[in-house]
Motif scaffolding. Structure first.
Motif, PDB file in Angstrom:
ATOM      1  N   ALA A 142      10.762   4.919  10.382  1.00 45.07           N
ATOM      2  CA  ALA A 142      10.429   4.542  11.761  1.00 45.07           C
ATOM      3  C   ALA A 142      10.144   5.758  12.633  1.00 45.07           C
ATOM      4  O   ALA A 142       9.489   5.651  13.671  1.00 45.07           O
ATOM      5  N   ASP A 143      10.634   6.940  12.220  1.00 49.47           N
ATOM      6  CA  ASP A 143      10.375   8.164  12.972  1.00 49.47           C
ATOM      7  C   ASP A 143       8.909   8.554  12.811  1.00 49.47           C
ATOM      8  O   ASP A 143       8.392   8.573  11.685  1.00 49.47           O
ATOM      9  N   PRO A 144       8.181   8.855  13.890  1.00 51.57           N
ATOM     10  CA  PRO A 144       6.744   9.138  13.770  1.00 51.57           C
ATOM     11  C   PRO A 144       6.406  10.248  12.776  1.00 51.57           C
ATOM     12  O   PRO A 144       5.476  10.103  11.970  1.00 51.57           O
ATOM     13  N   ALA A 145       7.123  11.370  12.813  1.00 53.53           N
ATOM     14  CA  ALA A 145       6.824  12.463  11.885  1.00 53.53           C
ATOM     15  C   ALA A 145       7.094  12.045  10.448  1.00 53.53           C
ATOM     16  O   ALA A 145       6.322  12.370   9.539  1.00 53.53           O
ATOM     17  N   SER A 146       8.176  11.320  10.223  1.00 57.90           N
ATOM     18  CA  SER A 146       8.493  10.839   8.886  1.00 57.90           C
ATOM     19  C   SER A 146       7.433   9.861   8.394  1.00 57.90           C
ATOM     20  O   SER A 146       7.024   9.891   7.230  1.00 57.90           O
ATOM     21  N   LEU A 147       6.988   8.989   9.300  1.00 55.47           N
ATOM     22  CA  LEU A 147       5.954   8.022   8.948  1.00 55.47           C
ATOM     23  C   LEU A 147       4.674   8.739   8.517  1.00 55.47           C
ATOM     24  O   LEU A 147       4.024   8.353   7.537  1.00 55.47           O
ATOM     25  N   ALA A 148       4.321   9.794   9.206  1.00 58.37           N
ATOM     26  CA  ALA A 148       3.124  10.559   8.861  1.00 58.37           C
ATOM     27  C   ALA A 148       3.278  11.241   7.500  1.00 58.37           C
ATOM     28  O   ALA A 148       2.321  11.311   6.724  1.00 58.37           O
ATOM     29  N   LEU A 149       4.480  11.755   7.197  1.00 57.22           N
ATOM     30  CA  LEU A 149       4.680  12.396   5.899  1.00 57.22           C
ATOM     31  C   LEU A 149       4.603  11.370   4.772  1.00 57.22           C
ATOM     32  O   LEU A 149       4.036  11.646   3.710  1.00 57.22           O
ATOM     33  N   HIS A 150       5.169  10.184   4.988  1.00 60.16           N
ATOM     34  CA  HIS A 150       5.040   9.122   3.997  1.00 60.16           C
ATOM     35  C   HIS A 150       3.563   8.799   3.754  1.00 60.16           C
ATOM     36  O   HIS A 150       3.129   8.625   2.608  1.00 60.16           O
ATOM     37  N   ALA A 151       2.785   8.704   4.842  1.00 54.58           N
ATOM     38  CA  ALA A 151       1.355   8.410   4.705  1.00 54.58           C
ATOM     39  C   ALA A 151       0.642   9.515   3.952  1.00 54.58           C
ATOM     40  O   ALA A 151      -0.239   9.263   3.115  1.00 54.58           O
ATOM     41  N   ALA A 152       1.035  10.764   4.207  1.00 53.12           N
ATOM     42  CA  ALA A 152       0.407  11.888   3.500  1.00 53.12           C
ATOM     43  C   ALA A 152       0.739  11.870   2.015  1.00 53.12           C
ATOM     44  O   ALA A 152      -0.078  12.278   1.175  1.00 53.12           O
ATOM     45  N   THR A 153       1.925  11.373   1.662  1.00 49.58           N
ATOM     46  CA  THR A 153       2.340  11.359   0.261  1.00 49.58           C
ATOM     47  C   THR A 153       1.442  10.463  -0.576  1.00 49.58           C
ATOM     48  O   THR A 153       1.318  10.667  -1.791  1.00 49.58           O
ATOM     49  N   VAL A 154       0.814   9.467   0.058  1.00 52.58           N
ATOM     50  CA  VAL A 154      -0.100   8.580  -0.674  1.00 52.58           C
ATOM     51  C   VAL A 154      -1.176   9.393  -1.399  1.00 52.58           C
ATOM     52  O   VAL A 154      -1.642   9.018  -2.483  1.00 52.58           O
ATOM     53  N   ARG A 155      -1.561  10.529  -0.825  1.00 54.03           N
ATOM     54  CA  ARG A 155      -2.618  11.354  -1.434  1.00 54.03           C
ATOM     55  C   ARG A 155      -2.189  11.933  -2.775  1.00 54.03           C
ATOM     56  O   ARG A 155      -3.027  12.357  -3.571  1.00 54.03           O
ATOM     57  N   LEU A 156      -0.890  11.970  -3.036  1.00 48.20           N
ATOM     58  CA  LEU A 156      -0.405  12.488  -4.314  1.00 48.20           C
ATOM     59  C   LEU A 156      -0.531  11.452  -5.428  1.00 48.20           C
ATOM     60  O   LEU A 156      -0.275  11.753  -6.597  1.00 48.20           O
ATOM     61  N   LEU A 157      -0.901  10.227  -5.083  1.00 50.46           N
ATOM     62  CA  LEU A 157      -0.926   9.144  -6.061  1.00 50.46           C
ATOM     63  C   LEU A 157      -2.343   8.645  -6.302  1.00 50.46           C
ATOM     64  O   LEU A 157      -2.589   7.445  -6.424  1.00 50.46           O
ATOM     65  N   ARG A 158      -3.272   9.565  -6.376  1.00 49.82           N
ATOM     66  CA  ARG A 158      -4.660   9.187  -6.619  1.00 49.82           C
ATOM     67  C   ARG A 158      -4.945   9.117  -8.115  1.00 49.82           C
ATOM     68  O   ARG A 158      -4.263   9.739  -8.912  1.00 49.82           O
ATOM     69  N   GLY A 159      -5.975   8.350  -8.452  1.00 49.82           N
ATOM     70  CA  GLY A 159      -6.413   8.286  -9.844  1.00 49.82           C
ATOM     71  C   GLY A 159      -5.739   7.205 -10.661  1.00 49.82           C
ATOM     72  O   GLY A 159      -5.709   7.281 -11.896  1.00 49.82           O
ATOM     73  N   ALA A 160      -5.209   6.169  -9.994  1.00 49.03           N
ATOM     74  CA  ALA A 160      -4.554   5.086 -10.729  1.00 49.03           C
ATOM     75  C   ALA A 160      -5.552   4.377 -11.629  1.00 49.03           C
ATOM     76  O   ALA A 160      -6.714   4.174 -11.272  1.00 49.03           O
ATOM     77  N   GLY A 161      -5.092   3.997 -12.802  1.00 43.67           N
ATOM     78  CA  GLY A 161      -5.952   3.291 -13.739  1.00 43.67           C
ATOM     79  C   GLY A 161      -5.137   2.711 -14.878  1.00 43.67           C
ATOM     80  O   GLY A 161      -3.914   2.566 -14.786  1.00 43.67           O
ATOM     81  N   TYR A 162      -5.812   2.381 -15.953  1.00 41.17           N
ATOM     82  CA  TYR A 162      -5.172   1.831 -17.146  1.00 41.17           C
ATOM     83  C   TYR A 162      -5.623   2.645 -18.353  1.00 41.17           C
ATOM     84  O   TYR A 162      -6.790   3.049 -18.431  1.00 41.17           O
ATOM     85  N   THR A 163      -4.720   2.892 -19.264  1.00 39.90           N
ATOM     86  CA  THR A 163      -5.015   3.685 -20.452  1.00 39.90           C
ATOM     87  C   THR A 163      -4.665   2.870 -21.686  1.00 39.90           C
ATOM     88  O   THR A 163      -3.505   2.506 -21.887  1.00 39.90           O
ATOM     89  N   ALA A 164      -5.686   2.577 -22.482  1.00 39.54           N
ATOM     90  CA  ALA A 164      -5.490   1.840 -23.729  1.00 39.54           C
ATOM     91  C   ALA A 164      -5.609   2.806 -24.904  1.00 39.54           C
ATOM     92  O   ALA A 164      -6.359   3.790 -24.843  1.00 39.54           O
ATOM     93  N   PHE A 165      -4.862   2.549 -25.966  1.00 40.61           N
ATOM     94  CA  PHE A 165      -4.906   3.415 -27.150  1.00 40.61           C
ATOM     95  C   PHE A 165      -4.524   2.605 -28.374  1.00 40.61           C
ATOM     96  O   PHE A 165      -3.808   1.607 -28.303  1.00 40.61           O
ATOM     97  N   ASP A 166      -5.037   3.046 -29.506  1.00 42.19           N
ATOM     98  CA  ASP A 166      -4.742   2.401 -30.788  1.00 42.19           C
ATOM     99  C   ASP A 166      -4.868   3.462 -31.868  1.00 42.19           C
ATOM    100  O   ASP A 166      -5.948   3.759 -32.352  1.00 42.19           O
TER     101      ASP A 166
END
Length: 469
Positions: A299-323
């Motif tokens: 709820a703290d504005p600065a904390s909220l902004a840091l949480h939003a910035a952390t989203v950038r660390l989670l780029r490239g989501a996908g699925y990986t298949a292997f056999d």
């Protein structure tokens, strides 16, 4: 809370995204047959109807994928019985329903009704783990030690019968009253233990503002802030635990399909540290990202902004298949562990195939050919589906936002600057109604409270324009 409401329907949005209004006749015909006579599946199906399983879902849910029973093992930890709807018992491989499910990829949730992965006669009836009826399921039995780590696993096909349908609020109320349902009495203890383990392994869970559309009793729609329920978090840990165990099984067997997110590199973490310093958020030298986030008040504005910035660390989501050969990168950066989707087969395509792999490898038999030959195709199908689901969700939120704000041009609103994009435009979270907006020429830094003025609303284009007041 919401401020104002909007009236309208989502027919034009459904047409814009070409969302299907019904299932092909051949798929419905198949569904009608298997609804009354489920398919025979590989492996023996045992009778587990004596287990007092319960479902815990949002109030009013009908497509019930999961039922759970938690018991303590003395001081040795917990036993988790986790029954997952056995959708493979209702979908003929290579049939019309299978083909339609591959086209859809997942259930889309719109305010005025779902666009299901499977027909309602299966998703909300024959395959759903509704209370008081016997259903085919895949039963995961996981022993968890006193530290919260899985130490034994069994996966089997079974007949199950849920004894009660619970929701997050009713579970929370019963826990507060000291009268929890016996099947989930251990949920708070195990849930907290697993969340502690998540922080230790480096899981990233940014607490960004979430919006929800609510139907108003008098008609129309409103936007409200979605606050995640503590019971919902604990319940999600059971799904995450099962998905991590499933991923380990598939990696060890050298065949499967995983949900993957690249781990954030040192440069990205260093950038986040600098952002924290700019925002005035403490970050001890010895602390990891997850440990810092766990200590913040969203709820703290600065904390909220840091949480939003952390989203950038989670780029490239996908699925990986292997056999055969297991790829070098199989982790999920947000979870801090390899992970697979196996707990929502009614609502998500990939779960049916990943579950079939897990059943085969634990029973020491070959993966069914229909599942094995589909593995290479699943990353593409799920990628397309995830993109469509994200776009539809965003469009629904923007549409309701435009309806709600259409008569409020010129009004000012309080918000928080979350971040700036590459063009210098700021993403601002307006608190009431809770909308995420773009605002140009913002002169205050990220993490600052701001007052913005609504300058224009185009309902047809779902566009809202704001400026710093």
């Amino acid at each position: 809370m919401a401020h104002g409401q909007g009236a309208g329907d989502f027919a034009s949005l459904r047409a814009e995204f070409a969302l299907p209004e019904s299932f092909p006749p051949q798929a419905l015909a198949e569904a009608e047959v298997v609804a009354g006579d489920p398919l025979s599946c590989p492996g023996r199906r045992s009778d587990a109807t004596d287990l007092p399983l319960v479902t815990v879902d949002p109030l009013g849910a009908k497509d019930l994928d999961q039922a759970v029973l938690l018991t303590r093992r003395g001081r040795r930890g917990f036993r988790v019985h986790y029954a997952i709807a056995d959708v493979a018992a209702f979908v003929v491989p290579g049939g019309a329903l299978d083909a339609e499910a591959r086209r859809r990829g997942q259930t889309l949730y719109l305010p005025d009704g779902n666009v299901g992965l499977h027909p309602p006669m299966l998703a909300e009836q024959a395959a759903s783990l509704l209370p008081g009826v016997v259903r085919p399921a895949v039963l995961w039995t996981l022993d968890v030690d006193a530290e919260g780590e899985p130490c034994a696993v069994r996966v089997r096909r079974a007949w199950v019968r849920s004894v009660e349908q619970l929701d997050h609020d009713s579970v929370a109320e019963a826990l507060r009253a000291g009268t929890p349902h016996p099947s989930v009495a251990a949920l708070p203890e195990l849930g907290r233990l697993r969340r502690e383990r998540a922080a230790r392994r480096g899981a990233l869970e940014p607490q960004v503002p979430e919006q929800r559309i609510r139907a108003e009793p008098e008609g129309g729609w409103a936007l409200v802030r979605r606050l995640r329920h503590e019971v919902e978090e604990w319940n999600a840990e059971l799904s995450l635990l099962t998905g991590m165990v499933a991923a380990k099984l598939m990696i060890e067997a050298g065949v499967g399909v995983l949900r993957t997110v690249p781990e954030a590199g040192d440069d990205a973490v260093d950038w986040l540290r600098r952002s924290a310093r700019t925002l005035g958020v403490p970050w001890p030298d010895s602390a990891g990202v997850s440990e810092v986030l766990a200590e913040l008040d969203p709820a703290d504005p600065a904390s909220l902004a840091l949480h939003a910035a952390t989203v950038r660390l989670l780029r490239g989501a996908g699925y990986t298949a292997f056999d055969g050969e297991v790829p070098e990168s199989v982790g999920h950066g947000g979870i801090g562990s390899p992970y697979a989707h196996v707990t929502a087969p009614i609502r998500r395509l990939v779960d049916r195939f990943a579950t079939e792999v897990c059943l085969a490898v634990t029973e020491g038999r070959d993966v069914p050919e229909w599942a094995r030959r589909s593995l290479p195709e699943l990353p593409r199908l799920m990628g397309l589906s995830d993109t469509r689901a994200s776009r539809v969700e965003r469009a629904c939120l923007d549409q309701v936002g435009a309806w709600v704000l259409a008569e409020r041009v010129g009004t000012t609103f309080d918000g928080v600057v979350l971040r700036f994009d590459a063009t210098g435009s700021a993403e601002v979270f307006v608190r009431n109604p809770p909308v995420l907006v773009r605002c140009a020429d913002v002169t205050v830094p990220e993490g600052s409270e701001i007052t913005v003025r609504l300058t224009e609303v185009d309902v047809a284009d779902r566009r809202m324009c704001f400026e710093q007041a």
